[in-house]
Write a protein that holds these residues in place. Structure first.
Motif: not given
Lengths: 319, 240
Positions: A43-72
């Motif tokens: 879970x932590x690795x998904x939140x930090x942008x290390x690996x993408x989730x298989x499904x579902x979404x996560x946002x950290x400080x307003x940024x999507x971990x998959x689409x805005x990985x660099x911002x996260x």
């Protein structure tokens, strides 16, 4: 600050995280608790942008971990579980390198390193090669790196593993201090630690969140009932009936002890106060009055056992 | 740019902190020196002042040494787990790969620079054709550009440095040697095709002082292809 919705992660056919959802509010410390292999690190690795989730979404400080990985990645301070570092670099070189990776110019870098070094008590190790540092120092270097860019969110994977008791205490104090400015999500399999510093706890087991809430809420869930032990100076029958009439009392067992009455009370609410007031009103002396506090440990074990039982039940049903 | 520079700088620092760097450099200079001595006859009075004989077999030597130089780049990051700290820093995969690639190239150029002693000696004792020398070194640099990219690709595939070295060195060695020895057996259009991959032949042109555009394009395109593949492999590690 962290919003997770129906997050799942499969490694091949193995499910590591199974549809979890939770949020972390600003300026809180949330403990992510679970036995080894429960899915915390995934879970932590998904939140930090290390690996993408298989499904579902996560946002950290307003940024999507998959689409805005660099911002996260630029707003998160992350301490990975094993604290991987380059053994051939000196502490200062490493922090300087990490500062550059975060795009800081020289004056900002120098100020940030000075601040992180002070917070993590690294001053005397600054020029030593990382390969020669003890486990405790390595942990601090990792933490200093995570703090370097004044992150909006801190994510720490088992930050106190391998530290000696003094260092554990220091680290916890530091985390509490840091929580004033940053929300912190940290994982642990040590209950006492989570209990000591977290405002909220998420218990994860086999990829699912099986319980969440504040420490007190979780404790209250253990049995639902609390146990109060009291010893009052008064006739047994009179004391027992009076206590039984109090609100929320489920059961009272009384034993006489030379003029004193020993009560073992099961109650749905905080019966301690009621008993104390009763005794004061009737003029009964009080020799002992305490509430047995269910420990988080009880909850943890119970929650995991319950989850196993449910799973076994589900398997039976399928047959 | 700062991020790229940081990665290149750190990579060079690590490279020079490991014994591999010194073994590779010493090995290259030693073998080049040995070849020079074996070919001592070629440098007698009245003979042409050319470096061709010294560097004739360099492409083959580089198939062994360049993969050794680059085998750490990604494998070591995977093995030690520092890959995770890199991938969670605000750096793109391409920046990371290219930063590391630049470091390897800088190292390679430092290694080459040591052999400048030969043209300098020739200048002292003879009258070398500096245009030819320049073309030869351009050929060497282009070889390095292509081989380094391929070796990094090999390193991106495994967390084991030794495996990375073998994955890098074996195909390069096979390609360089087999094409060089087999090209004469083909005729017509087949020969044309095989000739395209004749690295010894392409390098030979530079060594003779001929700078051919298709040679330059061949080496650069190879580098671009394998750098691209390396970035893709690094990206794919996230998805496992």
């Amino acid at each position: 600050m962290i919003e997770v919705r129906n997050l799942s992660k499969y490694f091949g056919k193995r499910c590591a995280v199974n549809g979890i959802s939770f949020t972390v509010e600003p300026n809180t410390i949330v403990g992510f608790l679970g036995p080894n292999g429960a899915g915390k690190t995934t879970t932590i690795r998904i939140l930090t942008g290390y690996m993408p989730p298989t499904s579902g979404t996560a946002r950290v400080a307003g940024h999507d971990v998959v689409k805005e990985s660099l911002a996260v990645r630029s707003v998160v301070g992350y301490l990975p579980e094993a604290v991987p570092l380059y053994p051939e670099m000196r502490v200062y070189e490493y922090l300087n390198f990490r500062g550059k990776l975060r795009g800081m110019d020289r004056p900002r870098r120098e100020a940030a390193i000075a601040r992180a070094v002070e917070r993590c008590w690294l001053a005397e190790a600054l020029t030593r090669p990382i390969g020669q540092l003890s486990r405790g120092y390595r942990q601090r270097v990792g933490l200093a790196d995570a703090l370097l860019h004044s992150p909006k969110v801190l994510i720490l994977d088992e930050p106190t593993v391998g530290l000696d008791p003094t260092q554990v205490r220091e680290t916890r104090a530091l985390l509490r201090e840091l929580a004033a400015d940053h929300p912190i999500l940290f994982s642990s399999h040590t209950l006492s630690e989570v209990e000591a510093i977290c405002q909220r706890i998420l218990i994860i087991h086999e990829g699912r969140i099986i319980a969440s809430g504040t420490v007190d809420e979780l404790k209250a869930q253990v049995g639902g009932q609390r146990r109060v032990i009291a010893e009052l100076k008064g006739p047994q029958a009179e004391v027992t009936t009076a206590v039984q009439k109090l609100a929320g009392i489920v059961n009272v067992r009384a034993t006489a002890d030379g003029g004193w009455t020993r009560l073992d009370i099961a109650a749905n609410n905080n019966a301690q106060n009621a008993v104390s007031e009763l005794a004061a009103g009737r003029g009964w002396a009080v020799r002992e009055l305490r509430q047995e506090v269910p420990s988080l440990e009880d909850f943890f074990v119970k929650a995991i056992v319950d989850a196993r039982v449910r799973q076994a039940g589900a398997k039976e049903d399928r047959r | 740019m700062r991020k790229l520079g940081a990665i290149t700088q750190r990579e060079l620092l690590s490279l020079f902190c490991s014994p591999i760097a010194y073994i590779v450099i010493a090995g290259f200079w030693l073998v080049t020196g040995a070849i020079t001595i074996w070919n001592a006859d070629a440098f007698g009075p009245g003979k042409p002042a050319t470096l061709r004989d010294i560097f004739m077999w360099t492409p083959f030597i580089l198939t062994i040494l360049v993969p050794a130089m680059s085998m750490r780049t990604l494998s070591e990051e995977y093995r030690s787990g520092t890959f995770e700290t890199l991938m969670t820093a605000p750096v793109s995969d391409a920046q990371m790969v290219f930063g590391k690639y630049l470091a390897s190239l800088i190292f390679y150029v430092i290694m080459l620079a040591g052999t400048l002693i030969y043209p300098l000696l020739m200048e002292v004792f003879g009258n070398p054709d500096w245009g030819e020398v320049l073309a030869l070194y351009l050929g060497l640099v282009l070889l390095g550009i292509a081989f380094t990219a391929f070796s990094m690709f090999a390193s991106s595939l495994t967390r084991d440095q030794a495996v990375a070295w073998i994955l890098g060195a074996m195909p390069l060695m096979l390609l360089v040697l087999s094409v060089y020895s087999l090209v004469r057996r083909f005729e017509g259009w087949q020969r044309e095709v095989v000739q395209q991959f004749n690295i010894m032949g392409r390098f030979g042109q530079f060594a003779r002082g001929q700078v051919e555009l298709d040679g330059v394009v061949f080496f650069l395109a190879t580098a671009v292809l394998f750098l691209f593949l390396t970035v893709k492999v690094v990206e794919s590690r996230r998805w496992r």
